[in-house]
Design a protein around this motif. Structure first.
Motif, PDB file in Angstrom:
ATOM      1  N   GLU A 133      23.458 -28.699  29.654  1.00 48.90           N
ATOM      2  CA  GLU A 133      22.375 -28.127  30.472  1.00 48.90           C
ATOM      3  C   GLU A 133      21.015 -28.542  29.931  1.00 48.90           C
ATOM      4  OE1 GLU A 133      20.525 -23.710  31.491  1.00 48.90           O
ATOM      5  OE2 GLU A 133      22.628 -23.885  30.856  1.00 48.90           O
ATOM      6  N   CYS A 134      20.877 -28.557  28.610  1.00 55.09           N
ATOM      7  CA  CYS A 134      19.618 -28.954  27.986  1.00 55.09           C
ATOM      8  C   CYS A 134      19.309 -30.424  28.269  1.00 55.09           C
ATOM      9  CB  CYS A 134      19.685 -28.704  26.480  1.00 55.09           C
ATOM     10  SG  CYS A 134      18.212 -29.184  25.574  1.00 55.09           S
ATOM     11  N   ARG A 135      20.345 -31.274  28.205  1.00 55.13           N
ATOM     12  CA  ARG A 135      20.141 -32.714  28.464  1.00 55.13           C
ATOM     13  C   ARG A 135      19.777 -32.959  29.919  1.00 55.13           C
ATOM     14  NH1 ARG A 135      24.271 -36.411  29.420  1.00 55.13           N
ATOM     15  NH2 ARG A 135      25.793 -35.016  28.429  1.00 55.13           N
ATOM     16  N   GLN A 136      20.393 -32.195  30.816  1.00 55.19           N
ATOM     17  CA  GLN A 136      20.116 -32.389  32.246  1.00 55.19           C
ATOM     18  C   GLN A 136      18.709 -31.942  32.628  1.00 55.19           C
ATOM     19  OE1 GLN A 136      22.781 -34.558  32.877  1.00 55.19           O
ATOM     20  NE2 GLN A 136      22.536 -33.691  34.921  1.00 55.19           N
ATOM     21  N   THR A 137      18.275 -30.809  32.081  1.00 54.94           N
ATOM     22  CA  THR A 137      16.965 -30.261  32.452  1.00 54.94           C
ATOM     23  C   THR A 137      15.836 -30.771  31.559  1.00 54.94           C
ATOM     24  OG1 THR A 137      17.260 -28.324  31.023  1.00 54.94           O
ATOM     25  CG2 THR A 137      18.080 -28.165  33.284  1.00 54.94           C
ATOM     26  N   GLY A 138      16.183 -31.165  30.328  1.00 54.64           N
ATOM     27  CA  GLY A 138      15.153 -31.590  29.377  1.00 54.64           C
ATOM     28  C   GLY A 138      14.281 -30.436  28.904  1.00 54.64           C
ATOM     29  N   LYS A 139      14.753 -29.184  29.107  1.00 52.28           N
ATOM     30  CA  LYS A 139      13.970 -28.006  28.740  1.00 52.28           C
ATOM     31  C   LYS A 139      14.692 -27.193  27.666  1.00 52.28           C
ATOM     32  CE  LYS A 139      11.744 -27.527  33.263  1.00 52.28           C
ATOM     33  NZ  LYS A 139      11.524 -26.635  34.430  1.00 52.28           N
TER      34      LYS A 139
ATOM     35  N   ILE B 157      16.286 -24.095  25.868  1.00 52.81           N
ATOM     36  CA  ILE B 157      17.045 -22.906  26.259  1.00 52.81           C
ATOM     37  C   ILE B 157      16.942 -21.907  25.119  1.00 52.81           C
ATOM     38  CG2 ILE B 157      19.323 -22.005  26.859  1.00 52.81           C
ATOM     39  CD1 ILE B 157      20.018 -24.851  27.848  1.00 52.81           C
TER      40      ILE B 157
ATOM     41  N   TYR C 167      15.305 -38.635  26.480  1.00 51.83           N
ATOM     42  CA  TYR C 167      16.126 -37.692  25.716  1.00 51.83           C
ATOM     43  C   TYR C 167      16.921 -38.461  24.678  1.00 51.83           C
ATOM     44  CZ  TYR C 167      19.951 -34.368  24.805  1.00 51.83           C
ATOM     45  OH  TYR C 167      20.876 -33.541  24.209  1.00 51.83           O
TER      46      TYR C 167
END
Length: 688
Positions: free
Chosen positions: A270-276, A278, A303
């Protein structure tokens, strides 16, 4: 797992030398096999994790392809002189002619050029190799392990030994073998330091890289949270000891594995997909609640990996509590235990026994008793006897500050909630006391509004700061105390009945000092010892202490002992006691009021009742001191106190008291003494 290293050289004689160096550096982590091109052993080469090849082993690239597997890592073995080699050559006199001997012309000239770079320019080096035509005769030969090729006419030989693998070769070997963590070890540092390298830039960058890696490792270990690092492909490359402790997964098992298979609870994808980032996501792993935060690592808008921090939820809560205490800047810990409660009387033993049983419970405790009986001492002891003893104990007097200030102290406030509020707001004492106990002394001093807020804390275990709108959960045990009769205050409507019954779940009554008998003397000796008092009490003073009212209880006793200590006398007489003590004397006989002829005394004395009472008091004090009192001594006491009574007036009063049967008059040295009836009348008058 042992790594296999294959060393390939042109001739067999030098391979053993390189084997020994590699073995001294990597130890039992590697097994080494040597192969030579000249003796044909290269034809029987086995597979290895890395092939280390000397620069003279093969003549062209096709030989590499012929003998070595294409998919196996290869390291070119470059050699270098050592500092000892250079030190030995520096001792040779300037201008000396010397043959430099090696296996081939190329190798000789390469060595001479390298020595020149290292500062050996004071020797006239003449190339010497098999088949060379020597146009000049020299009396000295210098070689690198090739003494067999030194001309027979030369008797003076300096054999420097074979040159050693340089820094680049050793570092590349470690990286290829995935043993680069060994580079920080002392034997590697000593080896690098022994090489006579002029490659300043490499050394600086290498040292800096090692320092940064070392600092990164130290940082990983000192952080009080689990750290897991992954690259752009979600492969784990970092995992600290705290992460191992929390998850139970071994570091060796985790490194170089896919994070989704090793730590499936981490939201790396999820972090890699959004770049945000958590933050604060609560997950469960192996039955343990874990707080997870994942932060992406971005370089040039791409990333390249992520770091995850993990922490047990209970540990994080405990850490927050420790931070609260540091913010308060006080070591709020209970100081006393039940061992600090002095006394052998049945009443105090019973109170302690009840309090110990209540300490095991988490319900609210209400401690009642007169002022100075030791209610706060009991509160400390209850906390230290409970399961909360390792958490904060905070005490506050509810009657000692204004209502609005008390509210902000107990519940805290948000920034800007009132004029003078601190920037950023302030945590309240209930938050600081989380997981511990809070002692509310003189709880009856709370206003009705604050009583309602306190009731909510007990019922819901929640608070709201002044000026705030957020509900904050707290786990606090409330120990309240009062020297008032709360039931009467409830009847009068001053104290809320619902709060009273909530606080009175576990009631404890502390006995007054006057009801504790011989505890008075036990406490006296304990206080005297703590104050370093060296005095002794006369029998009259001991008797006076035993019949004293002790309206101030233990606190009053402490004050008198402190006073007597400062007198600096070895023996304390009755006259040494302060004036305030005499006003508190009372034997308190158990009699009924209708037995006392007080009304008759009032009728006889008229408007001089105060003088009659004074004479009775003097006779009473004489009774306590076991001494007789005459008209002269009574007159002297009256004068010292500013009371003007003539001896004739005193004589008249004594006759009246004698006629009423309150005293017994004797002539001569017998003096005048108060009797039992007089004591009863005196006590009745004093009480009213």
């Amino acid at each position: 797992m042992t790594k296999k290293v294959a060393v390939i050289t042109l001739g067999k004689h030098v391979s053993t030398f390189y084997e020994n160096i590699i073995k001294s550096l990597f130890g039992d982590l590697v097994s080494i096999s040597s192969y030579s091109v000249l003796n044909g052993s290269i034809n029987n080469i086995d597979n290895a994790d890395v092939f280390v090849v000397t620069t003279d082993a093969f003549e062209d690239i096709n030989d590499y392809k012929k003998y070595l597997p294409a998919d196996t890592p290869k390291v070119e073995l470059n050699v270098e002189f050592t500092k000892k080699n250079i030190e030995a050559l520096m001792k040779v006199p300037k201008g000396t002619c010397a043959y430099f001997v090696n296996l081939s012309e190329i190798m000789v000239r390469e060595c001479i050029a390298r020595l020149s770079q290292l500062g050996i320019n004071h020797i006239n080096l003449v190339p010497c190799f098999p088949g060379a035509k020597l146009a000049k005769e020299c009396g000295l030969a210098i070689t690198v392990g090739e003494s067999r090729y030194v001309p027979e006419t030369v008797k003076n030989i300096i054999d420097l030994g074979h040159r050693v693998p340089d820094s680049n070769t050793v570092v590349e070997m470690a990286l290829r073998l995935k043993l680069d963590y060994l580079l920080e070890r002392e034997n590697f540092k000593e080896y690098f330091n022994s090489i006579a390298s002029s490659n300043y830039n490499f050394n600086q960058i290498f040292d800096r890289s090692l320092n940064m890696e070392s600092q990164f490792e130290i940082l990983m270990e000192i952080i009080d949270a689990g750290i897991i690092g992954v690259n752009e492909s979600d492969v784990i490359y970092a995992c600290n000891s705290k992460a191992v402790e929390i998850t139970g997964i071994n570091k060796v098992q985790a490194i170089q594995t896919q994070v989704k298979s090793t730590f499936p609870f981490l939201p790396i994808y999820e972090c890699r997909q959004t770049g945000k980032k958590i933050t604060n996501r609560l997950v469960k792993f192996k039955g343990v609640d874990i707080n997870v935060t994942v932060a992406p690592v971005i370089r040039r808008n791409e990333y390249i990996g992520a770091f995850a921090t993990i922490q047990r939820f209970t540990e994080e809560e405990s850490k927050q509590q420790n931070l609260r205490i540091q913010l308060l800047n006080k070591g709020h810990k209970a100081k006393y235990t039940f061992d600090d409660i002095i006394g052998e009387s049945d009443t105090v033993k019973k109170a302690c026994a009840i309090a110990k049983k209540m300490a095991a419970n988490n319900s609210a405790v209400l401690i009642t008793g007169e002022s100075g009986t030791g209610k706060e001492l009991f509160a400390h002891a209850i906390h230290n006897e409970s399961d909360r003893k390792n958490n904060p104990f905070i005490a506050i007097n509810c009657a000692a500050m204004p209502d609005n200030l008390l509210e902000s102290e107990l519940f805290g406030y948000e920034e800007g909630s009132f004029t003078g509020a601190k920037k950023g707001g302030k945590l309240g004492l209930f938050e600081f006391a989380h997981k511990g106990s809070i002692f509310l002394d003189e709880v009856e001093g709370m206003s009705p509004a604050l009583q309602i807020k306190l009731l909510r804390v007990i019922q819901e275990r929640e608070i709201m700061r002044v000026g705030g709108n957020t509900i904050i959960s707290v786990d606090v045990r409330i120990i309240a105390a009062s020297n008032e009769n709360l039931e009467k205050l409830v009847t009068k409507g001053v104290f809320r009945s619902d709060l009273y019954y909530r606080l009175n779940t576990l009631p404890i009554q502390i006995p007054p000092l006057r009801d504790r008998g011989e505890d008075i003397m036990i406490l006296l000796e304990d206080i005297k010892k703590k104050l370093n008092g060296q005095f002794e009490l006369s029998p009259q003073v001991k008797n006076a202490f035993m019949v004293h009212d002790w309206n101030g209880n233990v606190r009053e006793l402490h004050n008198y002992i402190e006073y007597l200590t400062y007198l600096d006398k070895d023996y304390i007489e009755y006259e040494d006691l302060p004036v305030s003590f005499h006003k508190g004397l009372n034997i308190k006989p158990k009699i009924h009021e209708n037995d006392l002829d007080v009304n008759l005394l009032k009728k006889i004395s008229g408007n001089k009742l105060d003088d009659y009472c004074f004479v009775l008091e003097m006779l009473y004090n004489g009774y306590v001191k076991q001494t007789t009192m005459g008209r002269n001594s009574i007159a002297e006491h009256a004068k010292s106190l500013g009371r003007f009574l003539t001896q004739q007036e005193i004589r008249s009063i004594l006759y009246d008291l004698n006629n009423l049967g309150l005293i017994k008059m004797s002539h001569g040295r017998g003096g005048t003494k108060i009797n039992e009836k007089g004591i009863k009348v005196y006590n009745n008058l004093k009480a009213n």
